[in-house]
Design a protein around this motif. Structure first.
Motif, PDB file in Angstrom:
ATOM      1  N   VAL A   6       0.870  -1.175   0.000  1.00  0.00           N
ATOM      2  CA  VAL A   6       0.000   0.000   0.000  1.00  0.00           C
ATOM      3  C   VAL A   6       0.906   1.224   0.000  1.00  0.00           C
ATOM      4  N   SER A   7       0.451   2.273  -0.635  1.00  0.00           N
ATOM      5  CA  SER A   7       1.208   3.519  -0.665  1.00  0.00           C
ATOM      6  C   SER A   7       0.665   4.476   0.377  1.00  0.00           C
ATOM      7  N   LEU A   8       1.570   5.213   0.999  1.00  0.00           N
ATOM      8  CA  LEU A   8       1.200   6.229   1.980  1.00  0.00           C
ATOM      9  C   LEU A   8       1.564   7.583   1.377  1.00  0.00           C
ATOM     10  N   THR A   9       0.607   8.473   1.360  1.00  0.00           N
ATOM     11  CA  THR A   9       0.842   9.789   0.760  1.00  0.00           C
ATOM     12  C   THR A   9       0.265  10.882   1.646  1.00  0.00           C
ATOM     13  N   GLY A  10       0.716  12.102   1.414  1.00  0.00           N
ATOM     14  CA  GLY A  10       0.218  13.237   2.192  1.00  0.00           C
ATOM     15  C   GLY A  10       1.275  13.702   3.168  1.00  0.00           C
ATOM     16  N   GLY A  11       1.012  13.464   4.449  1.00  0.00           N
ATOM     17  CA  GLY A  11       1.957  13.885   5.477  1.00  0.00           C
ATOM     18  C   GLY A  11       3.250  13.098   5.453  1.00  0.00           C
ATOM     19  N   TRP A  12       3.212  11.924   4.874  1.00  0.00           N
ATOM     20  CA  TRP A  12       4.387  11.049   4.773  1.00  0.00           C
ATOM     21  C   TRP A  12       4.280  10.309   3.452  1.00  0.00           C
ATOM     22  N   HIS A  13       5.403  10.157   2.762  1.00  0.00           N
ATOM     23  CA  HIS A  13       5.376   9.491   1.458  1.00  0.00           C
ATOM     24  C   HIS A  13       6.193   8.210   1.504  1.00  0.00           C
ATOM     25  N   GLY A  14       5.592   7.116   1.117  1.00  0.00           N
ATOM     26  CA  GLY A  14       6.322   5.860   1.059  1.00  0.00           C
ATOM     27  C   GLY A  14       5.387   4.693   0.824  1.00  0.00           C
TER      28      GLY A  14
ATOM     29  N   PRO B 134       2.258  11.359  10.389  1.00  0.00           N
ATOM     30  CA  PRO B 134       1.521  12.624  10.463  1.00  0.00           C
ATOM     31  C   PRO B 134       0.057  12.457  10.075  1.00  0.00           C
ATOM     32  N   ALA B 135      -0.785  13.275  10.665  1.00  0.00           N
ATOM     33  CA  ALA B 135      -2.238  13.087  10.559  1.00  0.00           C
ATOM     34  C   ALA B 135      -2.751  13.106   9.130  1.00  0.00           C
ATOM     35  N   ALA B 136      -2.129  13.864   8.258  1.00  0.00           N
ATOM     36  CA  ALA B 136      -2.674  14.013   6.905  1.00  0.00           C
ATOM     37  C   ALA B 136      -2.282  12.867   5.975  1.00  0.00           C
ATOM     38  N   THR B 137      -1.675  11.825   6.497  1.00  0.00           N
ATOM     39  CA  THR B 137      -1.237  10.718   5.643  1.00  0.00           C
ATOM     40  C   THR B 137      -2.421   9.829   5.261  1.00  0.00           C
ATOM     41  N   ALA B 138      -2.493   9.485   3.958  1.00  0.00           N
ATOM     42  CA  ALA B 138      -3.563   8.623   3.464  1.00  0.00           C
ATOM     43  C   ALA B 138      -2.973   7.295   3.001  1.00  0.00           C
ATOM     44  N   VAL B 139      -3.767   6.242   3.128  1.00  0.00           N
ATOM     45  CA  VAL B 139      -3.342   4.911   2.709  1.00  0.00           C
ATOM     46  C   VAL B 139      -4.091   4.539   1.438  1.00  0.00           C
ATOM     47  N   SER B 140      -3.363   4.048   0.426  1.00  0.00           N
ATOM     48  CA  SER B 140      -4.005   3.656  -0.832  1.00  0.00           C
ATOM     49  C   SER B 140      -4.663   2.291  -0.686  1.00  0.00           C
TER      50      SER B 140
ATOM     51  N   THR C 148      11.065 -16.290   8.612  1.00  0.00           N
ATOM     52  CA  THR C 148      10.354 -17.393   7.966  1.00  0.00           C
ATOM     53  C   THR C 148       9.057 -17.679   8.702  1.00  0.00           C
ATOM     54  N   TRP C 149       8.120 -18.148   7.938  1.00  0.00           N
ATOM     55  CA  TRP C 149       6.855 -18.631   8.500  1.00  0.00           C
ATOM     56  C   TRP C 149       6.576 -19.979   7.848  1.00  0.00           C
ATOM     57  N   LEU C 150       6.453 -21.016   8.658  1.00  0.00           N
ATOM     58  CA  LEU C 150       6.263 -22.373   8.149  1.00  0.00           C
ATOM     59  C   LEU C 150       7.366 -22.730   7.152  1.00  0.00           C
ATOM     60  N   ASP C 151       8.573 -22.324   7.502  1.00  0.00           N
ATOM     61  CA  ASP C 151       9.781 -22.582   6.694  1.00  0.00           C
ATOM     62  C   ASP C 151       9.771 -21.864   5.348  1.00  0.00           C
ATOM     63  N   GLU C 152       8.912 -20.904   5.183  1.00  0.00           N
ATOM     64  CA  GLU C 152       8.849 -20.133   3.936  1.00  0.00           C
ATOM     65  C   GLU C 152       9.294 -18.699   4.236  1.00  0.00           C
ATOM     66  N   PRO C 153      10.034 -18.076   3.302  1.00  0.00           N
ATOM     67  CA  PRO C 153      10.479 -16.695   3.540  1.00  0.00           C
ATOM     68  C   PRO C 153       9.308 -15.711   3.595  1.00  0.00           C
ATOM     69  N   PHE C 154       9.430 -14.742   4.491  1.00  0.00           N
ATOM     70  CA  PHE C 154       8.352 -13.768   4.698  1.00  0.00           C
ATOM     71  C   PHE C 154       8.984 -12.452   5.147  1.00  0.00           C
ATOM     72  N   SER C 155       8.557 -11.348   4.608  1.00  0.00           N
ATOM     73  CA  SER C 155       9.108 -10.069   5.073  1.00  0.00           C
ATOM     74  C   SER C 155       8.062  -8.957   5.011  1.00  0.00           C
ATOM     75  N   ILE C 156       8.229  -8.008   5.921  1.00  0.00           N
ATOM     76  CA  ILE C 156       7.403  -6.798   5.950  1.00  0.00           C
ATOM     77  C   ILE C 156       8.386  -5.624   5.960  1.00  0.00           C
ATOM     78  N   SER C 157       8.238  -4.717   5.036  1.00  0.00           N
ATOM     79  CA  SER C 157       9.210  -3.618   4.963  1.00  0.00           C
ATOM     80  C   SER C 157       8.514  -2.290   4.714  1.00  0.00           C
ATOM     81  N   MET C 158       9.234  -1.232   5.059  1.00  0.00           N
ATOM     82  CA  MET C 158       8.736   0.128   4.813  1.00  0.00           C
ATOM     83  C   MET C 158       9.741   0.881   3.955  1.00  0.00           C
ATOM     84  N   TRP C 159       9.224   1.559   2.963  1.00  0.00           N
ATOM     85  CA  TRP C 159      10.049   2.312   2.028  1.00  0.00           C
ATOM     86  C   TRP C 159       9.611   3.772   2.073  1.00  0.00           C
ATOM     87  N   GLN C 160      10.581   4.654   2.215  1.00  0.00           N
ATOM     88  CA  GLN C 160      10.254   6.079   2.334  1.00  0.00           C
ATOM     89  C   GLN C 160      10.744   6.831   1.108  1.00  0.00           C
ATOM     90  N   GLY C 161       9.909   7.774   0.635  1.00  0.00           N
ATOM     91  CA  GLY C 161      10.319   8.618  -0.479  1.00  0.00           C
ATOM     92  C   GLY C 161      11.649   9.274  -0.169  1.00  0.00           C
TER      93      GLY C 161
END
Lengths: 159, 120
Positions: free
Chosen positions: A48-56, A107-113, A137-150
């Motif tokens: 999902v993209s975050l825009t407005g008060g924060w971009h990423g 920041p409050a003005a950030t919207a989620v796509s 890993t989850w159940l021996d399978e690779p898994f990741s959660i990441s955040m990317w900033q403009g």
């Protein structure tokens, strides 16, 4: 310039724990094991993209096997019963849940796509940099959660 | 009672239905909507007793649906189930007349707490 709080890997871990407890591992027997993913978790990537008060972007990536297990857990079905559409839907919802929770730290003005899901290829975000990643890993399978900033707005050291 | 569940994720609609059952609210008639416009139209055509709605949906957001319904004089009990949880959104939901604000990920206990006054 006012320094904005930026989500960290500890924030991602806390959100992941809630998601696993609610949907992926409600019985507490199939935890997400944080550590080295072993191989790049790029078979299915939801964002999902975050825009407005924060971009990423917030990105949830895993193997197709993990996506299948996730869909099965969400739907209370066997892994062999879930469709590709189920996997796409669940991965998008995971990105939506993580992104929505991250939003409360921004920041409050950030919207989620609405979520965007890519299968079979890595999700790429030009002019951004990864600021934190929870991988393992989850159940021996690779898994990741990441955040990317403009990149133009990034003022914190990369994780 | 007839309950309208609005979420653009079919899987999440299934989870909401399952969680309602786990929270002890079974035996109700369920109607589903896959985006905000469908939700608004379904309220008018199906006349549900309760709407459980996502916030971030295509066509119309959940808060736009609630605003449109209230502007048209519709007073159906309405609450949100959403992953977005800022104080501004909760205040906006409350000001628009929402009865509850459930944050994803949720548990059956949270559903029970939020919905017991509506569903008994």
């Amino acid at each position: 310039m006012t320094e904005q709080p930026t989500p960290t890997v500890d924030d991602l871990r806390e959100i992941a724990e809630q998601v696993w407890a609610a949907y992926l591992d409600p019985e507490g027997v199939r935890p997400f094991l944080v550590g080295e993913p072993g191989e790049p978790a790029t078979a299915v990537s939801a964002s999902v993209s975050l825009t407005g008060g924060w971009h990423g972007h917030v990105v949830v990536s895993c193997s197709s096997g993990a996506a299948r297990h996730a869909a099965a857990a969400f739907l209370a079905m066997e892994a062999g019963e879930v469709s590709d559409e189920d996997m796409t839907d669940v991965m998008g919802e995971l990105a939506n849940i993580v992104g929505g929770n991250v939003k409360s730290m921004l920041p409050a003005a950030t919207a989620v796509s609405l979520p965007h899901v890519v299968a079979g290829a890595d999700n790429r975000f030009p002019t951004t940099r990864r600021i934190c990643e929870l991988s393992g890993t989850w159940l021996d399978e690779p898994f990741s959660i990441s955040m990317w900033q403009g990149r133009g707005l990034a003022e914190v050291p990369a994780a | 009672m007839k309950i309208l569940i609005a979420d653009d994720s079919r899987v999440m609609r299934q989870i909401v239905i399952r969680t309602l059952r786990q929270a002890g609210f079974d035996g109700h008639e369920i109607v589903e909507a896959a985006d905000g416009r469908e939700a608004r139209d379904a309220v008018l055509s199906e006349n549900p007793d309760l709407v459980v709605s996502d916030w971030n949906m295509p066509e119309m957001t959940g808060i736009q649906v609630l605003g449109a319904l209230r502007a048209a004089g519709n007073t159906v009990p309405f609450g949100f189930v959403t992953s977005e949880c800022t104080p501004e959104m909760q205040n906006a939901a409350e000001a628009a007349g929402a009865l509850f604000f459930i944050i994803k990920p949720f548990t059956p206990e949270r559903f029970k707490e939020a919905l017991s006054t509506v569903l008994g």
